[in-house]
Design a protein around this motif. Structure first.
Motif, mmCIF file in Angstrom:
data_model
loop_
_atom_site.group_PDB
_atom_site.id
_atom_site.type_symbol
_atom_site.label_atom_id
_atom_site.label_comp_id
_atom_site.label_asym_id
_atom_site.label_seq_id
_atom_site.Cartn_x
_atom_site.Cartn_y
_atom_site.Cartn_z
ATOM 1 N N PRO A 83 0.835 -1.212 0.000
ATOM 2 C CA PRO A 83 0.000 0.000 0.000
ATOM 3 C C PRO A 83 0.869 1.261 0.000
ATOM 4 N N GLU A 97 1.674 4.584 -2.513
ATOM 5 C CA GLU A 97 1.366 5.330 -3.736
ATOM 6 C C GLU A 97 2.667 5.654 -4.470
ATOM 7 N N ARG A 98 2.580 5.710 -5.785
ATOM 8 C CA ARG A 98 3.787 6.059 -6.545
ATOM 9 C C ARG A 98 4.285 7.458 -6.180
ATOM 10 N N ASP A 114 2.801 3.209 -17.541
ATOM 11 C CA ASP A 114 2.703 1.765 -17.360
ATOM 12 C C ASP A 114 4.038 1.224 -16.871
ATOM 13 N N LYS A 173 -5.895 -4.439 -22.994
ATOM 14 C CA LYS A 173 -4.623 -3.726 -22.942
ATOM 15 C C LYS A 173 -3.880 -3.938 -24.248
ATOM 16 N N TYR A 232 -0.500 -2.521 -26.416
ATOM 17 C CA TYR A 232 0.729 -1.736 -26.350
ATOM 18 C C TYR A 232 1.054 -1.227 -27.743
ATOM 19 N N ARG A 246 -1.162 -7.505 -13.760
ATOM 20 C CA ARG A 246 -0.592 -6.165 -13.605
ATOM 21 C C ARG A 246 -1.670 -5.095 -13.693
ATOM 22 N N GLY A 272 -2.799 -2.317 -10.744
ATOM 23 C CA GLY A 272 -2.591 -0.912 -11.097
ATOM 24 C C GLY A 272 -1.190 -0.605 -11.590
ATOM 25 N N PHE A 273 -0.399 -1.622 -11.918
ATOM 26 C CA PHE A 273 0.946 -1.355 -12.461
ATOM 27 C C PHE A 273 0.845 -0.809 -13.882
ATOM 28 N N ILE A 274 -0.170 -1.252 -14.608
ATOM 29 C CA ILE A 274 -0.408 -0.731 -15.953
ATOM 30 C C ILE A 274 -1.866 -0.302 -16.048
ATOM 31 N N HIS A 275 -2.164 0.483 -17.041
ATOM 32 C CA HIS A 275 -3.496 1.073 -17.156
ATOM 33 C C HIS A 275 -4.206 0.480 -18.369
ATOM 34 N N ALA A 283 -8.555 3.209 -7.129
ATOM 35 C CA ALA A 283 -8.496 2.738 -5.732
ATOM 36 C C ALA A 283 -7.177 3.088 -5.043
ATOM 37 N N GLY A 284 -6.058 2.896 -5.717
ATOM 38 C CA GLY A 284 -4.776 3.281 -5.137
ATOM 39 C C GLY A 284 -4.278 2.349 -4.054
ATOM 40 N N ALA A 285 -3.492 2.956 -3.150
ATOM 41 C CA ALA A 285 -2.718 2.163 -2.192
ATOM 42 C C ALA A 285 -3.594 1.395 -1.212
ATOM 43 N N ARG A 318 -4.348 -2.050 -2.335
ATOM 44 C CA ARG A 318 -3.221 -2.985 -2.298
ATOM 45 C C ARG A 318 -2.897 -3.433 -0.878
ATOM 46 N N GLY A 319 -3.366 -2.685 0.096
ATOM 47 C CA GLY A 319 -3.217 -3.098 1.488
ATOM 48 C C GLY A 319 -4.042 -4.328 1.816
ATOM 49 N N TYR A 353 0.612 -10.225 -3.026
ATOM 50 C CA TYR A 353 1.017 -10.454 -4.422
ATOM 51 C C TYR A 353 2.357 -11.167 -4.485
ATOM 52 N N PRO A 361 4.871 -11.984 -7.445
ATOM 53 C CA PRO A 361 5.146 -11.887 -8.884
ATOM 54 C C PRO A 361 5.806 -13.162 -9.404
#
Lengths: 270, 313
Positions: free
Chosen positions: A114, A116-117, A265, B11, B13, B60, B64-67, B83-85, B88-89, B93, B95
């Motif tokens: 959690p 944020e970037r 991305d 998605k 590219y 991904r 939210g790593f990619i849109h 949603a943001g952070a 992810r709480g 994950y 990878p």
């Protein structure tokens, strides 16, 4: 800002930071020693007219010398050795901070938390500025310690030293912000480091050429190094405009990074 | 509430159309096309597809790593694009081919990564014990870890804070069979605790073993989404019967049975494929002079390969 990330960044960087600070402090300490030992003789040599042109050219570029304590302080800050040491820590760290983690694949692990970037970026920016502040403090601390120990600190004013430090932090904070902006913009370390070093080296070369070659003087305003003037500060002429220009470049780099990083991305690490 | 729900998630590219001006050379790469799935809360969901099929792209997007180029994804009820952070709480994950901070020890890494969560790492001790990570192992720098050890640490970091949803990309990669078994037991416990597991894998036997439902994607497009049981029930079983004596009438009746294919009769041995319900076959064999009967269960691997043999959608 994330305290957890900041503590981890500090822990990961502290050994290199301490080594760089130690090297800078030793460098700074040696300059007043050289001044105290040979300054009078070199000053006499300059006043005699022999090699006058050489000394004139060199002092025009670096703004520093070793035949006055003010010139010694300026030389300590603007000499390529000092600049390279600070750049290793500040620019090296900033350029690798995000792109390096992307390349290694650890950024993905971190951003799955959690976090944020923007917070990640702000934390790394704070670390960059802190590293600039500490490394510049180390070189100035070394100079002041050497000057006090050898009894040549008479002409130095604390306020001027503080302003020199502020000007140096502004320069390297700005170069660090540019490097970090490059770092958040690329997936690989090579391009980010290339841009960071390119801006720094080209900026330095432009300032070098502009001071020594009148036909290239018009380029100087385009170099960040043009706005780093310890000699003027030590002569009692502090120009707020220098800080404002560096501040504007810093703000532009931060704005770019804050806009690009959350929107881009982050494809799978290769 | 679904743990994950996507609607037309896409998605691509590459350069936008106005930039490439119709040149086929710069045509976009369609990493994921129109994916619509729902992963129910509390289930173990398998996400299958070969390399480059779009599995990691989907994951991904969820994180939210990619849109997305088009479509939407909701994870734990929240739109991933906004949603943001905080979202992810609630997720753990792992990878694929996880990269870790090599200079840290196992304990330092778990402390560091766990510190970002509001939830304490309640499950760490249990996971460490189940995955056979000793205190000595955890005290060593990660650079000294084998691939399997790295994977185990990866699993612990993903699950230690008891996430509502675990997204695991190739989780059993590098684990030995004993550790795989321990890992499957951990997944079963996650499910029993009402947690959701979304898991991508190449290992079809493990998906068959642990998953409730599976989605199969091919070239970025969904080609199947159903329960493992339903997928297998519709697949061909291989049947082999050995008789005490040749029975031509029985052989003819079996060959004519709906769902029977590739029928072979050789002396007292009958072999064929069987699609669909097994009950009519058993009724026919009732009272037959059987010496032996083998009905090989349908395997997910067959279903998977069959879906991949079909022409592209």
């Amino acid at each position: 800002m994330s305290g957890i990330l900041f503590r981890r960044t500090w822990a990961a960087q502290r050994v290199r930071l301490l080594l760089v600070m130690l090297a800078l402090a030793v460098w700074g300490f040696l300059l007043p020693v050289v001044y105290a030992t040979f300054g009078k003789e070199i000053g006499t040599l300059v006043q005699s007219g022999a090699f006058a042109n050489v000394f004139d050219v060199l002092s025009r570029f670096t703004g520093g010398d070793v035949f006055s304590i003010r010139g010694t302080v300026a030389l300590g800050l603007v000499h390529p050795i000092a600049l390279a040491l600070v750049a290793i820590q500040v620019i090296g760290f900033a350029a690798a901070a995000v792109a390096g983690e992307r390349q290694r694949g650890t950024l993905e692990v971190l951003l799955a938390r959690p976090l944020e970037r923007r917070v990640l970026y702000a934390t790394l920016l704070a670390a960059t500025v802190l590293f600039a502040a500490l490394t510049e403090a180390a070189v100035l601390g070394g100079i002041v310690a050497g000057a006090l120990l050898f009894g040549v600190a008479g002409d130095l004013r604390a306020i001027d030293i503080a302003l020199c430090w502020l000007n140096a932090v502004a320069l390297f904070g700005t170069l660090g912000a540019i490097s970090l902006a490059a770092s958040v913009s690329f997936d690989r370390l090579g391009p980010a480091m290339g841009i960071a070093l390119g801006v720094t080296l080209v900026g330095y070369a432009v300032e070098f050429l502009g001071t020594l070659w009148p036909d290239a003087a018009w380029l100087r305003p385009y170099s960040p190094f043009r706005y780093f003037q310890p000699t003027r500060i030590l002569a009692g002429t502090f120009e707020l405009g220098d800080l404002l220009v560096l501040g504007a470049i810093f703000a532009a780099a931060v704005a770019w990074a804050a806009w690009v990083f959350p929107r881009r991305d982050l494809a799978a690490p290769s | 509430m679904d743990a994950i729900a996507t609607e037309g998630l896409t998605k691509h590219y590459g350069l936008p159309r106005w930039w490439r001006g119709g040149s086929a050379r710069f045509a976009p790469i369609r990493a994921l096309d129109d994916l619509t799935i729902a992963v129910h809360a509390g289930e173990i969901f398998g996400f299958l597809g070969p390399n480059g099929s779009g599995k990691s792209t989907a994951i991904r997007l969820f994180l939210g790593f990619i849109h997305p180029t088009a479509g939407r994804a909701h994870v734990l009820g929240q739109d991933v694009s906004t949603a943001g952070a905080a979202l992810r709480g609630r997720i753990g994950y792992l990878p694929g081919g996880i990269a870790l901070y090599d200079s840290l020890t196992g304990t330092q890494l778990l402390d560091y990564l766990g510190a970002f969560y509001a939830r304490p790492p309640l499950l760490r001790d249990s996971l460490v014990e189940r995955l056979d990570l000793s205190g000595r192992d955890l005290g060593r720098p990660i650079r000294d870890y084998s691939r399997g050890m790295r994977q185990k640490i990866g699993i612990v970091q993903a699950l230690q804070h008891d996430p509502e949803l675990a997204i695991l990309d190739e989780p059993s990669e590098g684990l030995d069979p004993l550790m795989q078994r321990a890992f499957y037991a951990i997944l079963d416990e996650r499910k029993a605790a009402g947690r959701t597991v979304f898991f991508s894998s190449h290992v079809l036997s493990e998906v068959e073993r642990v998953c409730d439902r599976v989605a199969i994607i091919r070239d970025g497009r969904l080609v199947a989404l159903e329960s493992v049981g339903a997928l297998l029930a519709r697949r061909r079983r291989h049947v082999e019967a050995r008789l005490d004596a040749p029975a031509p009438a029985l052989a003819a009746a079996l060959a004519a049975l709906p769902g029977v294919s590739a029928f072979e009769a050789r002396d007292d041995r009958l072999a064929f494929g069987l699609d669909g319900d097994v009950a009519p076959l058993l009724r026919l064999l009732e009272g037959a002079p059987l010496a032996d009967l083998t009905i090989e269960p349908a395997r997910l691997e067959d279903a998977f390969l069959e879906l991949y043999d079909e022409p592209a959608p």
